[in-house]
Design a protein around this motif. Structure first.
Motif, PDB file in Angstrom:
ATOM      1  N   ASN A  36       0.796  -1.218   0.100  1.00 25.01           N
ATOM      2  CA  ASN A  36       0.125   0.109   0.123  1.00 25.01           C
ATOM      3  C   ASN A  36       0.899   1.277   0.060  1.00 25.01           C
ATOM      4  N   ASN A  37       1.952   1.218   0.842  1.00 21.24           N
ATOM      5  CA  ASN A  37       2.668   2.571   0.878  1.00 21.24           C
ATOM      6  C   ASN A  37       4.101   2.481   0.237  1.00 21.24           C
ATOM      7  N   HIS A  38       4.386   1.445  -0.391  1.00 24.89           N
ATOM      8  CA  HIS A  38       5.524   1.142  -1.084  1.00 24.89           C
ATOM      9  C   HIS A  38       6.894   1.923  -0.687  1.00 24.89           C
ATOM     10  N   ILE A  39       6.858   1.903   0.575  1.00 21.60           N
ATOM     11  CA  ILE A  39       8.131   2.426   1.299  1.00 21.60           C
ATOM     12  C   ILE A  39       8.817   1.493   2.520  1.00 21.60           C
ATOM     13  N   MET A  40       9.834   1.365   2.707  1.00 23.11           N
ATOM     14  CA  MET A  40      10.388   0.672   3.694  1.00 23.11           C
ATOM     15  C   MET A  40      10.920   1.902   4.950  1.00 23.11           C
ATOM     16  N   GLU A  41      10.332   2.056   5.944  1.00 19.65           N
ATOM     17  CA  GLU A  41      10.656   3.105   6.774  1.00 19.65           C
ATOM     18  C   GLU A  41      11.420   2.588   7.832  1.00 19.65           C
ATOM     19  N   ASP A  42      12.302   3.541   8.567  1.00 19.04           N
ATOM     20  CA  ASP A  42      12.949   3.065   9.729  1.00 19.04           C
ATOM     21  C   ASP A  42      13.832   1.880   9.668  1.00 19.04           C
ATOM     22  N   LEU A  43      14.585   1.675   8.376  1.00 17.02           N
ATOM     23  CA  LEU A  43      15.299   0.571   8.484  1.00 17.02           C
ATOM     24  C   LEU A  43      16.288   0.727   9.499  1.00 17.02           C
ATOM     25  N   PRO A  44      16.814  -0.302  10.278  1.00 19.11           N
ATOM     26  CA  PRO A  44      16.519  -1.825   9.784  1.00 19.11           C
ATOM     27  C   PRO A  44      15.348  -2.401  10.666  1.00 19.11           C
ATOM     28  N   LEU A  45      14.223  -1.595  11.337  1.00 20.33           N
ATOM     29  CA  LEU A  45      13.417  -2.335  11.950  1.00 20.33           C
ATOM     30  C   LEU A  45      12.533  -3.163  11.349  1.00 20.33           C
ATOM     31  N   PRO A  46      12.046  -2.963   9.980  1.00 17.18           N
ATOM     32  CA  PRO A  46      11.325  -3.821   9.319  1.00 17.18           C
ATOM     33  C   PRO A  46      12.026  -5.077   8.897  1.00 17.18           C
ATOM     34  N   CYS A  47      13.259  -4.990   8.805  1.00 16.21           N
ATOM     35  CA  CYS A  47      13.946  -6.319   8.412  1.00 16.21           C
ATOM     36  C   CYS A  47      14.125  -7.086   9.828  1.00 16.21           C
ATOM     37  N   LEU A  48      14.157  -6.354  11.011  1.00 18.31           N
ATOM     38  CA  LEU A  48      14.376  -7.207  12.351  1.00 18.31           C
ATOM     39  C   LEU A  48      12.861  -7.936  12.597  1.00 18.31           C
ATOM     40  N   ASP A  49      11.899  -7.171  12.026  1.00 16.31           N
ATOM     41  CA  ASP A  49      10.552  -7.733  11.981  1.00 16.31           C
ATOM     42  C   ASP A  49      10.565  -9.123  11.306  1.00 16.31           C
ATOM     43  N   PHE A  50      11.103  -9.138  10.147  1.00 12.42           N
ATOM     44  CA  PHE A  50      11.057 -10.276   9.181  1.00 12.42           C
ATOM     45  C   PHE A  50      12.281 -11.438   9.923  1.00 12.42           C
ATOM     46  N   THR A  51      13.167 -11.178  10.440  1.00 12.15           N
ATOM     47  CA  THR A  51      14.024 -12.056  10.970  1.00 12.15           C
ATOM     48  C   THR A  51      13.683 -12.585  12.306  1.00 12.15           C
ATOM     49  N   THR A  52      12.905 -11.836  13.028  1.00  7.91           N
ATOM     50  CA  THR A  52      12.145 -12.397  14.312  1.00  7.91           C
ATOM     51  C   THR A  52      11.116 -13.497  14.018  1.00  7.91           C
ATOM     52  N   GLU A  53      10.403 -13.064  13.185  1.00  8.50           N
ATOM     53  CA  GLU A  53       9.449 -13.940  12.603  1.00  8.50           C
ATOM     54  C   GLU A  53       9.885 -15.325  12.016  1.00  8.50           C
ATOM     55  N   GLY A  54      11.117 -15.148  11.202  1.00  6.88           N
ATOM     56  CA  GLY A  54      11.691 -16.240  10.745  1.00  6.88           C
ATOM     57  C   GLY A  54      12.136 -17.249  11.860  1.00  6.88           C
ATOM     58  N   ALA A  55      12.983 -16.580  13.011  1.00  4.26           N
ATOM     59  CA  ALA A  55      13.154 -17.358  14.071  1.00  4.26           C
ATOM     60  C   ALA A  55      12.427 -17.956  14.593  1.00  4.26           C
ATOM     61  N   GLY A  56      11.334 -17.323  14.837  1.00  5.12           N
ATOM     62  CA  GLY A  56       9.971 -18.139  15.208  1.00  5.12           C
ATOM     63  C   GLY A  56       9.591 -19.253  14.777  1.00  5.12           C
ATOM     64  N   THR A  57       9.696 -19.240  13.293  1.00  4.49           N
ATOM     65  CA  THR A  57       9.396 -20.516  12.770  1.00  4.49           C
ATOM     66  C   THR A  57      10.563 -21.584  12.694  1.00  4.49           C
ATOM     67  N   LEU A  58      11.837 -21.295  12.961  1.00  2.32           N
ATOM     68  CA  LEU A  58      13.055 -22.225  13.270  1.00  2.32           C
ATOM     69  C   LEU A  58      12.641 -22.781  14.630  1.00  2.32           C
ATOM     70  N   CYS A  59      12.681 -21.914  15.711  1.00  7.32           N
ATOM     71  CA  CYS A  59      13.037 -22.188  17.103  1.00  7.32           C
ATOM     72  C   CYS A  59      11.617 -22.933  17.642  1.00  7.32           C
ATOM     73  N   PHE A  60      10.426 -22.140  17.334  1.00  4.10           N
ATOM     74  CA  PHE A  60       9.244 -23.073  17.831  1.00  4.10           C
ATOM     75  C   PHE A  60       8.148 -23.425  17.069  1.00  4.10           C
TER      76      PHE A  60
END
Length: 506
Positions: free
Chosen positions: A179-203
């Motif tokens: 919808n907004n076509h912008i990644m704001e406040d990087l690296p926070l969006p990437c940390l959201d992604f890796t936290t979600e990925g770590a959840g699938t790996l660990c739990f």
């Protein structure tokens, strides 16, 4: 007056260092029969050798070097002292190595149980606990604690079962910007992604980090994860007052770790209950189940391992993705070359096949080149010597710390042509020059390398390929450079944004 005196001493030290190098040419320094003593290794001398204080006097306000950019101080060491130098880092002696072949020689003698300097705040926290963190363990105890998760994380066949789950996470990441076509406040969006990925790996769970709302569990998890990194990063670049009394930042660190332990314990109990009452065997692959099924693993061991692994890969992988996005935006011709590669192998949405990841050499070269330009850690991989060793003709005693200066080597014209340019082609087999294998070690080396290396690489490949397949990443007009500093890992000095132009997905 004090600053002028200190600068004068630094200049004198430089002269001494150059004198030592010039005198080394009078005999072959690699001749084992004429090995020089540890004291002969060039490096800062006099008051700069005092524990803790000596390093501080080499930094601002006494020099131009910042404590958050120790890599620049190391570059100065290399310029002044050559391929090897010694310096006091905290209470220990550290020997820096700035030549790939010397790093290789040092690391290939590390043995079965390499010893790595532990992080002081973690060592203090786990001191006296019956089941400490793997990050502070050494020797056989470390090896036995690492072995169970390593069975999953080191084998490509075992890791392939996580690709469909990470593809799903990456699709949600792509949709986040529709919808907004912008990644704001990087690296926070990437940390959201890796936290979600770590959840699938660990739990084996989706934590909800990509569609979080204020006050939900994902928001709380991210708050505590960032708190851990902030406390560890602060402790690495400040005097360890927490050893004398319980500082405010140390209390907060304990609170963050306690929350993550409770989270891991809760998921562990849930998983055990489901295993005891399951009627099918269709549960999603995850590290927790693998460790539950490993003989000899207690609940406390599993929980501690899960917390360590959950935390360890979040920040480093998020920063790897962030800086690679930046480099691709800054070099649109390289981004288009990457798009042409992934277009034939990566679908705009849906699962990525394991086979597809085997056919992305340019993407892998882009990651290596991004690591070269912004090396993940300031000092590089380090080891505590468990026996005496001789390097470049110098005797280095047991107990000393050696560090591979890859952050310096990566920007050295001696090893990389046009070192300031983003040139992924240099890493391809058809590249113009041979690159020494030890010139870049972003995940370390040997038995004590990063245990999550393969999973982290898969995360980066899937995330970046999905974004580039769907969007053209564009650098805003007001962003020309993204300076970085070091906390625990390299991070942007300030948050920044990137624009995303949707591509045709046909």
């Amino acid at each position: 007056m004090l600053k002028r005196l200190l600068r004068r001493r630094m200049v004198n030290t430089c002269v001494v260092g150059n004198w030592q190098r010039s005198n080394m040419t009078s005999a072959d320094p690699t001749d084992a029969n004429i090995a020089r003593s540890f004291q002969d290794i060039p490096g800062p001398s006099g008051i700069y050798q005092w524990p803790f204080i000596g390093l501080r006097l080499q930094l601002k306000p006494f020099t131009e070097f910042k404590i958050t950019r120790l890599d620049q101080l190391m570059m100065d060491y290399k310029r002044r002292y050559g391929p090897i130098c010694k310096a006091r880092m905290g209470k220990r002696w550290m020997v820096f190595l700035f030549e790939p072949s010397v790093i290789e020689k040092a690391f290939r003698t590390e043995g079965r149980y390499p010893q790595r300097p532990s992080i002081m705040i973690l060592e203090h926290f786990y001191k006296g606990q019956a089941c400490p963190s793997i990050s502070i363990l050494q020797g056989k105890e470390w090896f036995e604690m690492r072995r169970p998760p390593q069975m999953t994380l080191k084998k490509p066949k075992n890791l392939s079962k996580f690709i469909p789950q990470l593809s799903e996470v990456a699709d949600d990441f792509v949709e986040k910007f529709r919808n907004n076509h912008i990644m704001e406040d990087l690296p926070l969006p990437c940390l959201d992604f890796t936290t979600e990925g770590a959840g699938t790996l660990c739990f084996g769970l989706r934590l909800g980090c990509l569609n979080k709302t204020s006050g939900n569990d994902a928001t709380t998890i991210l708050k505590h994860v960032r708190g851990v990194f902030g406390a560890i990063g602060e402790s690495m670049y400040s005097l360890p007052w927490f050893l004398l009394y319980e500082t405010s930042s140390y209390r907060q660190f304990v609170e963050h770790i306690a929350f993550l332990r409770r989270m891991a314990d809760g998921h562990l109990q849930r998983a055990k209950h489901e295993l005891n009452n399951r009627t099918t065997g269709d549960e999603k692959a995850n590290l927790m189940l693998d460790m539950i099924n490993t003989p000899g693993m207690t609940s406390e061991m599993i929980s501690n391992n899960l917390v360590d692994l959950f935390i360890a890969g979040l920040d480093s992988t998020a920063m790897a993705i962030t800086f690679l996005f930046y480099q691709l935006a800054r070099n649109p011709d390289k981004q288009e070359k990457l798009f042409e590669e992934i277009r034939d192998h990566i679908p705009p949405s849906g699962p990525i096949s394991e086979d597809a990841l085997l056919h992305l050499p340019y993407l892998k070269a882009c990651l290596k080149e991004s690591f070269r330009l912004v090396f993940p850690v300031s000092i590089g991989s380090s080891r505590v010597l468990q026996k005496d060793i001789q390097l470049l003709g110098y005797h280095i005693p047991k107990g000393c710390v050696i560090a591979g200066g890859n952050s310096v080597i990566g920007r050295d014209k001696e090893y990389f042509n046009d070192p300031e340019m983003f040139l992924p082609e240099r890493w391809l087999r058809s590249g113009p020059t041979h690159i020494h294998a030890f010139a870049q070690l972003p995940f370390g080396f040997g038995p004590r390398d990063c245990i999550g290396k393969r999973f982290a690489e898969i995360e980066v490949y899937i995330c970046v390929s999905k974004i580039v397949r769907n969007y053209k990443i564009i650098l805003p007009k007001d962003v020309t450079e993204v300076p970085y500093i070091y906390q625990m890992f390299a991070i942007p000095e300030k948050p920044f944004s990137l624009h995303l132009l949707p591509r045709s997905t046909g």
